[in-house]
Design a protein around this motif. Structure first.
Motif, PDB file in Angstrom:
ATOM      1  N   MET A 177       0.848  -1.206   0.000  1.00 29.84           N
ATOM      2  CA  MET A 177       0.000   0.000   0.000  1.00 29.84           C
ATOM      3  C   MET A 177       0.879   1.249   0.000  1.00 29.84           C
ATOM      4  N   THR A 178       0.511   2.242  -0.771  1.00 26.25           N
ATOM      5  CA  THR A 178       1.311   3.452  -0.926  1.00 26.25           C
ATOM      6  C   THR A 178       1.373   4.260   0.358  1.00 26.25           C
ATOM      7  N   LYS A 179       2.560   4.673   0.736  1.00 31.91           N
ATOM      8  CA  LYS A 179       2.728   5.528   1.910  1.00 31.91           C
ATOM      9  C   LYS A 179       2.395   6.973   1.563  1.00 31.91           C
ATOM     10  N   LEU A 180       1.935   7.704   2.560  1.00 28.96           N
ATOM     11  CA  LEU A 180       1.649   9.124   2.362  1.00 28.96           C
ATOM     12  C   LEU A 180       2.948   9.914   2.290  1.00 28.96           C
ATOM     13  N   GLU A 181       3.035  10.801   1.315  1.00 27.45           N
ATOM     14  CA  GLU A 181       4.188  11.687   1.183  1.00 27.45           C
ATOM     15  C   GLU A 181       3.805  13.057   1.720  1.00 27.45           C
ATOM     16  N   ILE A 182       4.093  13.276   3.003  1.00 26.48           N
ATOM     17  CA  ILE A 182       3.640  14.492   3.680  1.00 26.48           C
ATOM     18  C   ILE A 182       4.679  15.603   3.553  1.00 26.48           C
ATOM     19  N   LYS A 183       4.190  16.751   3.166  1.00 25.22           N
ATOM     20  CA  LYS A 183       5.042  17.915   2.961  1.00 25.22           C
ATOM     21  C   LYS A 183       4.548  19.066   3.845  1.00 25.22           C
ATOM     22  N   ILE A 184       5.493  19.813   4.407  1.00 24.41           N
ATOM     23  CA  ILE A 184       5.161  21.008   5.185  1.00 24.41           C
ATOM     24  C   ILE A 184       5.286  22.220   4.268  1.00 24.41           C
ATOM     25  N   ILE A 185       4.202  22.954   4.124  1.00 23.36           N
ATOM     26  CA  ILE A 185       4.178  24.138   3.267  1.00 23.36           C
ATOM     27  C   ILE A 185       4.185  25.379   4.149  1.00 23.36           C
ATOM     28  N   GLU A 186       5.194  26.215   3.975  1.00 20.12           N
ATOM     29  CA  GLU A 186       5.247  27.467   4.735  1.00 20.12           C
ATOM     30  C   GLU A 186       4.216  28.447   4.168  1.00 20.12           C
ATOM     31  N   THR A 187       3.545  29.170   5.056  1.00 23.06           N
ATOM     32  CA  THR A 187       2.496  30.073   4.601  1.00 23.06           C
ATOM     33  C   THR A 187       2.404  31.280   5.517  1.00 23.06           C
ATOM     34  N   LYS A 188       1.599  32.236   5.108  1.00 26.45           N
ATOM     35  CA  LYS A 188       1.347  33.443   5.901  1.00 26.45           C
ATOM     36  C   LYS A 188      -0.158  33.677   5.971  1.00 26.45           C
ATOM     37  N   PRO A 189      -0.636  34.343   7.035  1.00 27.12           N
ATOM     38  CA  PRO A 189      -2.079  34.575   7.168  1.00 27.12           C
ATOM     39  C   PRO A 189      -2.624  35.489   6.065  1.00 27.12           C
ATOM     40  N   PHE A 190      -3.898  35.287   5.738  1.00 26.19           N
ATOM     41  CA  PHE A 190      -4.658  36.180   4.876  1.00 26.19           C
ATOM     42  C   PHE A 190      -5.687  36.893   5.743  1.00 26.19           C
ATOM     43  N   ASP A 191      -5.943  38.138   5.427  1.00 24.85           N
ATOM     44  CA  ASP A 191      -6.950  38.893   6.171  1.00 24.85           C
ATOM     45  C   ASP A 191      -8.363  38.412   5.802  1.00 24.85           C
ATOM     46  N   GLY A 192      -9.277  38.589   6.737  1.00 24.17           N
ATOM     47  CA  GLY A 192     -10.702  38.428   6.445  1.00 24.17           C
ATOM     48  C   GLY A 192     -11.218  37.016   6.331  1.00 24.17           C
ATOM     49  N   GLN A 193     -10.616  36.059   7.042  1.00 22.37           N
ATOM     50  CA  GLN A 193     -11.102  34.684   6.958  1.00 22.37           C
ATOM     51  C   GLN A 193     -12.022  34.320   8.127  1.00 22.37           C
ATOM     52  N   LYS A 194     -12.800  35.269   8.576  1.00 26.12           N
ATOM     53  CA  LYS A 194     -13.746  35.014   9.672  1.00 26.12           C
ATOM     54  C   LYS A 194     -15.039  34.439   9.108  1.00 26.12           C
ATOM     55  N   PRO A 195     -15.434  33.237   9.533  1.00 31.17           N
ATOM     56  CA  PRO A 195     -16.680  32.646   9.041  1.00 31.17           C
ATOM     57  C   PRO A 195     -17.893  33.450   9.490  1.00 31.17           C
TER      58      PRO A 195
END
Length: 561
Positions: A1-19
């Motif tokens: 069975m194929t193993k998961l290839e997990i990657k860490i993606i660096e990111t920054k916040p975006f404004d206005g993501q309030k539900p």
């Protein structure tokens, strides 16, 4: 069975993501910007308990609008990397919001990620929506949505399993990796099974196909997700010919339409019903949680619809042991309250937002509820349910052995009186003038200067005296949470009401909603034109109290319900 290839993606916040009240809704162009969507999805997983998340089952699906397919793949990758064990996804990525609630409950899932902007337009220049529903199948409470928003303001990393991709969402099968599975499931089956436990399908089919009745039925899916459900339920199960179903092919831009089931945005159905071509016509919105129901040359106001369903509860097998309670959102007309009083069952008035009903249902104190915004439902799930409401009315007609919806409604008015009711929507107003107008009304309420003030109606010469006014606040009787600033209410001595709200369901600008509710008991005044009967109340609200045109520049609303 194929193993998961997990990657860490660096990111920054975006404004206005309030539900908002129904999740995060933004323009597609904004959601497609870099890690915008990834940030929000990762923030959902960041707030869920790690012990519950590991190996859990989630449901994923949506209304099929533009960018949903890409979003689903992104959710697969982030879910896999965050420890989710299994995702149940609807065929072609399509699942109505009510069906998702049913599946979460039936399969004991941890929750669901729903991709929909409900009744908002779709397409490359349209709206996109995403929300998290919890394990009861209902919308996440504010404690969770606030936590998600807080995460979006500080997020720095996205965890993604880059090798997770399911190109075939059509074939009903499982796709497996080590520790993670995506199962493509039938979009309708679980939900249909539930409906069959609620209603008497054979009796409805017998009524629908009786040649002596010649019952003429029309369903408009408005090119939304319920097109998938229409044929299976109304045609295959209940016996209506497929020619009764219109706009039943789901479209990424809703075939260029606005999937909001009301008199403005469902012109084809409205024209047919006004021409007398059918005895009952109905429509649902993009994700299937809203409904509009029409009789032959007769509009059924959503506030009346929920009141009549409650009053006719004995027609529906699911309720034959009695009702636990009834509830409506605050802006919805008081018609349901009169039924609750007559049936001697508990009644609740809650803020706009289905999560408030969910708390009452989970505490086993609520059976039927509704919102004036074409949302009706019961405790069979934890979302409003457009198809359920339509089948309710088919069951009521069959039970009463009549093809005339108008006949049943007018009999109800004769017994309970009529709440003349209307809502004016002023859409995409510049936010600042909309807020200034609301502050103007709020100042009059906070000072209580309106109490005791008398207005003379321009149309009926009746004096309307203000008995009370407030900014509606709700204390949840179950979890004791307090929800403030839920709408500005002005209530007159005769029970008439004017309500002002800023809606949280749009993606741009502000939507001002003004509600008018006037109770009438005189038998010779129960069949008047709604707008004429409310003319004085409308003038008082728009010209004398709010000065809406002066603040917003708007002469007319975009939509009148």
């Amino acid at each position: 069975m194929t193993k998961l290839e997990i990657k860490i993606i660096e990111t920054k916040p975006f404004d206005g993501q309030k539900p908002g009240t129904s999740g995060l809704r933004k323009k597609v162009t904004e959601v497609m910007n870099g890690n915008y969507l990834g940030n929000f999805v990762q923030s959902i997983f960041n707030v869920l308990p790690k012990d519950k998340l590991k190996g859990s089952t989630l449901v994923v699906g949506g209304d099929g609008r533009y960018y949903n397919k890409q979003a689903i793949q992104l959710i697969f990758q982030i879910a896999a990397a965050n420890g989710v064990g299994k995702i149940l996804v609807g065929q072609n990525g399509l699942l109505s919001t009510p069906a998702i609630s049913a599946i979460v409950r039936a399969r004991q899932a941890l929750g669901a990620i729903i991709l929909t902007a409900s009744h908002n337009p779709g397409g490359p220049k349209g709206d996109f929506g995403i929300k998290y529903n919890q394990s009861n199948g209902g919308p996440a409470p504010e404690s969770i949505t606030n936590a998600i928003y807080k995460e979006t303001t500080t997020i720095t990393q996205i965890h993604s399993a880059e090798n997770v991709n399911v190109s075939d969402l059509y074939t009903l099968q499982s796709h497996e990796w080590e520790g993670f599975t995506v199962e493509v499931i039938d979009s309708v089956s679980d939900y249909l099974t539930l409906l069959k436990s609620v209603f008497d399908f054979p009796s409805i089919k017998k009524f629908a196909t009786d040649p002596t009745k010649n019952f003429r039925f029309n369903f408009d899916a408005m090119s939304g997700v319920t097109g998938v459900y229409g044929k299976r339920i109304f045609s295959d199960e209940l016996g209506f010919p497929e020619s009764c179903l219109i706009n039943c092919i789901p479209s990424e831009d809703f075939n260029g339409g606005h999937p909001d089931p009301n008199l403005t945005y469902a012109p084809e159905l409205v024209r047919k019903m006004n021409n007398g071509e059918f005895d009952m016509g109905c429509a649902s919105d993009g994700d299937g949680d809203r409904n509009m129901i029409l009789g032959n040359r007769f509009f059924l106001n959503p506030s009346d619809s929920v009141a009549l369903i409650a009053a006719n509860y004995q027609a529906i097998p699911y309720f034959r042991n009695g009702l636990k309670g009834l509830a409506r959102s605050m802006p919805t007309s008081a018609a349901l309250e009169r039924v609750a009083t007559d049936l001697k069952v508990p009644f609740f008035e809650v803020p706009t937002g289905w999560k408030f009903f969910g708390n009452l249902m989970d505490a086993d104190t609520l059976s039927i509820c509704g919102e004036e915004s074409f949302g009706t439902g019961s405790d069979h799930i934890r979302e409003k349910d457009g198809i359920w409401a339509i089948v309710c009315w088919l069951q009521i007609l069959a039970f009463n052995n009549t093809t005339s919806l108008e006949e049943i409604v007018k009999k109800h008015w004769s017994k309970y009186g009529r709440n003349y009711y209307s809502r004016y929507d002023y859409e995409e107003i510049d936010t600042k003038p909309a807020e200034e107008m609301m502050k103007h009304v709020s100042a009059q309420i906070n000072s209580q200067e309106l109490v005791g003030k008398k207005f003379v109606g321009i149309q009926d010469n009746v004096t309307y005296e203000v008995a009370k006014c407030d900014d509606f606040e709700y204390k949840d009787p179950i979890d004791k949470s307090i929800s403030s600033h839920q709408g500005l209410r002005i209530i007159f001595t005769d029970g008439s009401r004017i309500i002002f709200r800023l809606s949280g369901t749009g993606s741009t600008g502000a939507t001002v909603r003004v509600y008018f509710d006037k109770y009438e008991t005189k038998q010779d005044q129960l069949n008047n034109n709604v707008q004429i009967h409310l003319k004085s109340l409308i003038h008082i609200a728009l010209e004398e109290i709010s000065k809406l045109k002066q603040y917003t520049g708007r002469d007319e609303p975009n939509v009148i319900t």
